[in-house]
Enzyme design. Structure first.
Site, mmCIF file in Angstrom:
data_model
loop_
_atom_site.group_PDB
_atom_site.id
_atom_site.type_symbol
_atom_site.label_atom_id
_atom_site.label_comp_id
_atom_site.label_asym_id
_atom_site.label_seq_id
_atom_site.Cartn_x
_atom_site.Cartn_y
_atom_site.Cartn_z
ATOM 1 N N SER A 577 0.847 -1.188 0.000
ATOM 2 C CA SER A 577 0.000 0.000 0.000
ATOM 3 C C SER A 577 0.888 1.246 0.000
ATOM 4 O O SER A 577 1.651 1.448 -0.941
ATOM 5 C CB SER A 577 -0.957 -0.030 1.199
ATOM 6 O OG SER A 577 -1.966 0.934 1.057
ATOM 7 N N ASP A 652 -9.032 -5.147 -5.710
ATOM 8 C CA ASP A 652 -8.613 -4.058 -4.819
ATOM 9 C C ASP A 652 -9.483 -2.817 -5.024
ATOM 10 O O ASP A 652 -9.509 -2.238 -6.111
ATOM 11 C CB ASP A 652 -7.143 -3.715 -5.074
ATOM 12 C CG ASP A 652 -6.518 -2.910 -3.945
ATOM 13 O OD1 ASP A 652 -7.250 -2.186 -3.258
ATOM 14 O OD2 ASP A 652 -5.290 -3.015 -3.763
ATOM 15 N N HIS A 684 -7.558 -5.410 -1.114
ATOM 16 C CA HIS A 684 -6.328 -4.629 -0.968
ATOM 17 C C HIS A 684 -5.179 -5.422 -0.354
ATOM 18 O O HIS A 684 -4.032 -5.036 -0.484
ATOM 19 C CB HIS A 684 -6.605 -3.378 -0.138
ATOM 20 C CG HIS A 684 -5.445 -2.441 -0.075
ATOM 21 N ND1 HIS A 684 -4.721 -2.071 -1.192
ATOM 22 C CD2 HIS A 684 -4.853 -1.804 0.969
ATOM 23 C CE1 HIS A 684 -3.760 -1.240 -0.840
ATOM 24 N NE2 HIS A 684 -3.812 -1.072 0.460
#
Length: 706
Positions: A577, A652, A684
């Site tokens: 991320s 995601d 995600h």
């Protein structure tokens, strides 16, 4: 001589016991299951003299003074009186009238634990979600689909909204969970009203996601408001249970501003709410009349040349309902302020270069406030008592570590649940003066049989020498200072994160121990922009994401290079991320340093990220084109050397696949080789049993290339 023999035998047993090496399965599954220290289960204060916990499939009460234990209710008794078939004792709480309330799945039951009788039960439909129980009104508010419903103790169910669907969402979280938002239902103190968010996202683009697991791949779009583009519109409705009418607060224009930190006045006549402009640099705390929806007044405002981020609703004083407490970073650090309902600042209660991270509560006469904070160190959290009149602060938790307190109803006692580097998990009962009464629970070390690499903290400086940076280094198992070792840097680096602390194992991930068992040094550093360091430390990254963070991470690299046992030609980096974004920053800006990188779910171009988070830290692409260009990782593809892998979840909805696709396309255009792996059905992050596959892939990429 006999004593020496005994000592030798004991030491031999310890050394022999600690020979088990951490497997990848241990690192993935064990971290949150069998290798997680046990803790006191379901601790709740019943009153100021008694607390309860779940033990041996029963709810057990214990007196504070004499430590006398008694069984309140067994799981078998609970199933018998409710008609449930629960395998474990469910979540519960004690109501103000002394009744026990439990909820499991879609069952809410209020129980007279002394008579072992159900007072009433509320059963929700299977499709119910976002349920909120109201003790005073004896009802549960819930959503089904995109509409809002009430289920009453007499069995009646009432539908509050009927406009859900086609872009309209009622009673659910809004603004993508930013600004401290965790739900969309707000029940009034006396149970006469229910306030709820209504989100209109019909103007937001349908972002294309595809379910590839269907017989014929199906288009499953989601609403994803990208930075600089149209954002959803939110209003707050107030449903009057007696009249059945809904009044919407007149929050006005622009319609794409943010509504958060919703709080009811004790008399239910007003709602207080923080309202933030889309630019996120101007916040108003506004008061609205429940009866009409009219704005009555603006109590105060906060402005910044960077951003304002309200996270906590106001808390009304029980001693004086015309006063309230507010947790704000107005002076640069999270501190507690006291206001009256006219908006007059009565007092700043806590001060200094430290953060109050949570208001725990107050004592009976509201002479003292109890908080958690970082006064000792940003690497620790302690429990403090603050005298409201003088502001005097007294530390109640006595040992280095991460502490969390649960205050008894009258503020006489606290349960201090804490851990430290070598303390696996303890819960102590302490008085409001900080005196230890007794230990309630102490966990065994789940890693006692494992041979782990040495774990130590390091303190470095920013490049200008002005600010401390904290890092953690784990050495390989059977470390030999005369050898050279490769390094894997694990990075996140984004706001609201802190990876390094003085908690259990200094906050390390078990995967880092696994890599240490495979002969790697594992290093992590918290750079500028991360949590618990004050406003200036966090907001330094504004409009230029990736710049100061990367500079600080390179201070960590310089430290590593100074160590004689580091193989400076074999340094790798991994993150997910924001950490994926940072992995790309480091790998592409310093290709001569980082031989291998694995970027998971990476933000590549912040113009493809969502409005609320993205615009807070970068403003819009229209306002900050240079900042967006500098933070666009495709701008540095020409620098790519060595080995780089991108990994992305196909479904995601946080960092959409478009980021990785854009990066891969640029690599193709520039004839740069890069590896890529996608995880079907995952969002995600990759969770469940597939996570072992993920971490095997990440680990083997380093094994094969570093």
């Amino acid at each position: 001589m006999n004593k020496l023999i005994i000592l030798f035998v004991l030491l031999s047993q310890i050394v022999f016991a600690q020979t088990k090496q951490m497997s990848l399965e241990d690192a993935v599954y064990g971290r949150y299951s069998y290798l997680m220290p046990k803790s006191i289960n379901g601790f709740v204060w019943k009153n100021d003299a008694v607390f309860t916990q779940i033990a041996d499939s029963a709810l057990v009460a214990e007196t504070v003074k004499k430590a006398e234990r008694s069984v309140v209710l067994t799981l078998e008794e609970l199933n018998t009186i409710t008609g449930a078939q629960l395998r474990n004792f469910p979540t519960y709480k004690w109501l103000k009238n002394g009744m026990l309330q439990i909820n499991s799945a879609n069952r809410y039951a209020v129980i007279d634990s002394e008579q072992k009788q159900v007072v009433y039960q509320i059963m929700l439909p299977k499709a119910a979600a976002n349920a909120v129980f109201c003790e005073e009104g004896k009802f549960v508010t819930f959503t089904k689909g995109d509409d809002l419903y009430l289920a009453f103790s007499n069995g009646d169910v009432k539908q509050i909204t009927t406009d859900g669907g086609n872009g309209i969402v009622n009673g659910q979280t809004v603004h993508r969970n930013e600004f401290g938002i965790s739900g969309g239902i707000f029940t009034s103190p006396k149970g006469n009203y229910v306030a709820f968010y209504r989100k209109d996202e019909s103007m937001v683009h349908d972002y294309p996601l595809v379910d590839f697991m269907a017989r014929e791949a199906e288009y499953v779009p989601v609403k994803y408001p990208m930075a600089g583009l149209k954002s959803h519109h939110v209003t707050l409705g107030v449903y009057n249970i007696e009249s059945g009418e809904t009044t919407f607060l007149k929050t006005g224009e622009p319609l794409d501003h943010f509504l958060t930190n919703v709080a009811w006045s004790p008399d239910e006549k007003q709602i207080y709410m923080a309202e933030l402009n889309r630019e996120q640099n101007h916040m108003q705390l506004n008061c609205y009349a429940v009866a009409t929806g009219d704005r009555m007044k603006t109590l105060f405002e906060e402005e910044s040349d960077k951003y304002v981020e309200p996270l906590y609703p106001i808390q009304f004083s029980k001693a004086n309902p015309n006063d309230f407490y507010y947790l704000s970073r107005n002076d640069g650090w999270f501190h507690v302020y006291k206001y009256n309902i006219d908006g007059t600042l009565l007092k700043q209660i806590t001060k200094g270069e430290w953060e109050v991270t949570r208001i725990i509560g107050f004592d009976k006469d509201e002479k003292n406030m109890f908080v958690e904070g970082t006064l000792e160190s940003p690497l620790e959290k302690h429990i403090y008592k603050v005298q409201l009149k003088s502001g005097e602060v007294t530390k109640l938790s006595s040992t280095t570590g991460i502490h969390r307190g649960a205050l008894s109803p009258n503020g006489t006692y606290l349960a201090d649940k804490w851990n430290a580097k070598e303390v696996f998990g303890k819960t102590d009962l302490i008085s409001s003066k900080g005196t230890l009464i007794r230990n309630l629970f102490e966990a065994e070390d789940p890693l006692k049989d494992y041979q782990l690499g040495e774990n130590s903290l390091v303190t470095l400086k920013t490049a200008d020498g002005e600010t401390d940076l904290y890092g953690r280094l784990i050495k390989p198992v059977n470390f030999d200072p005369n050898k050279k070792y490769p390094v894997v840097v694990y990075v996140y680096g984004g706001p609201h994160s802190q990876l390094v602390n003085k908690g259990w194992h200094n906050g390390a991930r078990w995967w880092q121990y696994y890599m240490a068992s495979q002969g790697y040094l594992a290093f992590t550093l918290d750079n500028r922009g991360t949590l618990n360091r004050g406003r200036d430390f966090e907001t330094a990254i504004h409009r230029q994401l990736g710049v100061f963070e990367t500079e600080d991470q390179m201070q960590g690299i310089e430290y590593l290079k100074s160590l004689p046992y580091v193989d400076t030609d074999r340094i790798g980096v991994h993150g997910w991320s924001y950490g994926g974004f940072m992995t790309l920053n480091l790998k592409l800006k310093y290709p001569e340093v980082f031989k291998v990188g694995v970027a998971g779910g990476p933000v590549v171009d912040w113009s493809l990220y969502e409005v609320m988070y993205g615009e807070r830290y970068m403003d819009t692409p229209q306002e900050n084109p240079e900042g967006y260009k500098t933070a666009d990782m495709t701008s540095y593809v020409e620098n790519l050397e060595g080995k780089l892998m991108l990994i992305h979840g196909v479904q995601d909805e946080t960092v959409v696949m478009q980021h990785s696709m854009k990066f891969l396309r640029e690599c193709v255009k520039q004839n740069k080789q890069v590896d890529f792996f996608a995880y079907p059905i995952h969002e995600h992050n990759v969770r469940g049993k597939d996570r072992v596959h993920l971490m095997t892939k990440v680990s083997q990429y380093f094994f094969g290339n570093l």
